[in-house]
Scaffold this motif. Sequence first.
Motif, PDB file in Angstrom:
ATOM      1  N   ALA A 241       0.841  -1.199   0.000  1.00 15.15           N
ATOM      2  CA  ALA A 241       0.000   0.000   0.000  1.00 15.15           C
ATOM      3  C   ALA A 241       0.876   1.250   0.000  1.00 15.15           C
ATOM      4  CB  ALA A 241      -0.897   0.017   1.238  1.00 15.15           C
TER       5      ALA A 241
ATOM      6  N   PRO B 167      -4.058   0.369  -0.984  1.00 20.70           N
ATOM      7  CA  PRO B 167      -3.218  -0.593  -1.710  1.00 20.70           C
ATOM      8  C   PRO B 167      -3.072  -0.173  -3.172  1.00 20.70           C
ATOM      9  CG  PRO B 167      -5.369  -1.542  -1.255  1.00 20.70           C
ATOM     10  CD  PRO B 167      -5.327  -0.211  -0.566  1.00 20.70           C
TER      11      PRO B 167
ATOM     12  N   SER C 123      -4.958  -4.163  -4.816  1.00 24.05           N
ATOM     13  CA  SER C 123      -5.277  -5.059  -3.705  1.00 24.05           C
ATOM     14  C   SER C 123      -5.221  -6.533  -4.083  1.00 24.05           C
ATOM     15  CB  SER C 123      -6.645  -4.713  -3.113  1.00 24.05           C
ATOM     16  OG  SER C 123      -7.648  -4.796  -4.099  1.00 24.05           O
TER      17      SER C 123
END
Length: 65
Positions: free
Chosen positions: A25, A32, A35
């Motif tokens: 992140a 993030p 992600s």
Amino acid sequence: MKIKGTCKRCGRDIFAEQIIAAGGACPWDGEPFQSDYAVTLVNALREAEEAGSKLEQTLEQVAEN
């Protein structure tokens, strides 16, 4: 070797080691980068930094000889 980039969301400069420490992140906004691929990103950045450091060491050895 230090790898540096820029977060497209917040526009701040960021080093790979900061992304690694933040688990994929942005350390500034906490979001993030991707992600679904955070673990892959962290591993790839870690490997890239290690490879860059090895390259630096090798180039220093060549320059000494």
